[in-house]
Design a protein around this motif. Sequence first.
Motif, mmCIF file in Angstrom:
data_model
loop_
_atom_site.group_PDB
_atom_site.id
_atom_site.type_symbol
_atom_site.label_atom_id
_atom_site.label_comp_id
_atom_site.label_asym_id
_atom_site.label_seq_id
_atom_site.Cartn_x
_atom_site.Cartn_y
_atom_site.Cartn_z
ATOM 1 N N ASP A 87 5.481 2.161 0.098
ATOM 2 C CA ASP A 87 5.365 3.250 -0.883
ATOM 3 C C ASP A 87 6.534 3.182 -1.868
ATOM 4 O O ASP A 87 7.551 2.531 -1.613
ATOM 5 N N HIS A 88 6.361 3.851 -3.010
ATOM 6 C CA HIS A 88 7.380 3.855 -4.062
ATOM 7 C C HIS A 88 8.682 4.459 -3.528
ATOM 8 O O HIS A 88 8.694 5.559 -2.977
ATOM 9 N N ILE A 89 9.752 3.739 -3.719
ATOM 10 C CA ILE A 89 11.068 4.126 -3.214
ATOM 11 C C ILE A 89 11.550 5.423 -3.886
ATOM 12 O O ILE A 89 11.264 5.652 -5.064
ATOM 13 N N ALA B 242 -2.983 -0.675 -2.610
ATOM 14 C CA ALA B 242 -3.932 0.413 -2.357
ATOM 15 C C ALA B 242 -3.273 1.771 -2.539
ATOM 16 O O ALA B 242 -2.179 2.021 -2.034
ATOM 17 N N HIS B 243 -3.956 2.642 -3.296
ATOM 18 C CA HIS B 243 -3.581 4.049 -3.404
ATOM 19 C C HIS B 243 -4.683 4.915 -2.775
ATOM 20 O O HIS B 243 -4.641 6.143 -2.839
ATOM 21 N N LEU B 244 -5.682 4.245 -2.179
ATOM 22 C CA LEU B 244 -6.784 4.867 -1.444
ATOM 23 C C LEU B 244 -7.096 3.958 -0.259
ATOM 24 O O LEU B 244 -7.026 2.725 -0.408
ATOM 25 N N MET C 298 0.837 -1.200 0.000
ATOM 26 C CA MET C 298 0.000 0.000 0.000
ATOM 27 C C MET C 298 0.869 1.247 0.000
ATOM 28 O O MET C 298 2.025 1.215 0.405
ATOM 29 N N HIS C 299 0.271 2.326 -0.487
ATOM 30 C CA HIS C 299 1.017 3.559 -0.752
ATOM 31 C C HIS C 299 0.586 4.668 0.209
ATOM 32 O O HIS C 299 -0.285 4.467 1.050
ATOM 33 N N THR C 300 1.218 5.812 0.081
ATOM 34 C CA THR C 300 0.887 6.986 0.901
ATOM 35 C C THR C 300 0.921 8.210 -0.027
ATOM 36 O O THR C 300 1.477 8.136 -1.134
ATOM 37 N N GLY D 158 2.673 11.052 -4.492
ATOM 38 C CA GLY D 158 2.065 12.028 -5.393
ATOM 39 C C GLY D 158 0.868 11.503 -6.178
ATOM 40 O O GLY D 158 0.232 12.261 -6.903
ATOM 41 N N HIS D 159 0.544 10.218 -6.057
ATOM 42 C CA HIS D 159 -0.630 9.709 -6.782
ATOM 43 C C HIS D 159 -1.468 8.766 -5.910
ATOM 44 O O HIS D 159 -2.144 7.875 -6.413
ATOM 45 N N ALA D 160 -1.410 8.994 -4.586
ATOM 46 C CA ALA D 160 -2.251 8.233 -3.660
ATOM 47 C C ALA D 160 -2.857 9.226 -2.688
ATOM 48 O O ALA D 160 -2.298 10.295 -2.465
HETATM 49 ZN ZN ZN Z 1 1.724 3.863 -7.240
#
Ligand code: ZN
Length: 261
Positions: free
Chosen positions: A41-43, A227-229, A10-12, A16-18
Amino acid sequence: MTLALFDSHMHTPLCGHASGTPTEYAQAALDAGLSGVCFTDHIPMPAWYDAPWRMRLDQLQAYVESVLVAREAFTGRLEVRLGLEADYHPGTERFVEGVLEAHTWDYVIGSVHYIGAWGFDNPEFVAEYDARDLGSLYRHYYALMEGAARTGLFDALGHLDLPKKFGHRDPDGYAALHALDVVAERGLSLDFNTAGWRKPVREAYPAPDLTRAAADRGIGFVLGSDAHLPQEVGYHFTEALKQIHDVGGRVVNYAGRVRHG
Ligand SMILES: [Zn+2]
Ligand SMILES: [Zn+2]
């Protein structure tokens, strides 16, 4: 749902896109009956690489702290782990290695989002599929996945058959099996990524036949919604468990980069 399920992808908002704070994702996991989450999240990458889609290096500390805030808030109710979704792009390994050494991570996914200079999972550049031979596209992609597995930097490979996202399926499948041989040989797991069920392909990564091939090789599966939401946390996990259990596969998760399950 069975006990002790984790959502480990999952992302945060830092990418920039979550959207949604880590605390909101954790609350969603609790509401879904999960035992824990691992943020991945994306490194951060070198400044010239894919900048709009990830946190900057100078935001890494803020990322770690935001996850620790959620961990604190959910103590005793939900386990909150700290990970990363790293990119494998030949030439950037040393940078990635440096980021991985900067903190103690629970789990690191290795993902391939580029074939050469082409961000093949970006809907904006989907027309490029028409200009490519799908057989050679998949051979190139799985050679990169094998490269990712061989770096020794990652615990699992992300969304194994990602180029199918918009419906362009692998016409042969041999390169995928070869990549799975390397994943097994190197003792890695696979991100069982349910986001594919939200995409045009309407299928998880990996596909059922590749899930079977991985299970046959003894490869474990790490459940992840990507998840981005917050409302995507735990997305289609019942279906995921069915697909994995149907082929005798096993679900695992990571803490301190050690596999459990
Ligand atoms: Zn992403
Ligand atoms: Zn990804």
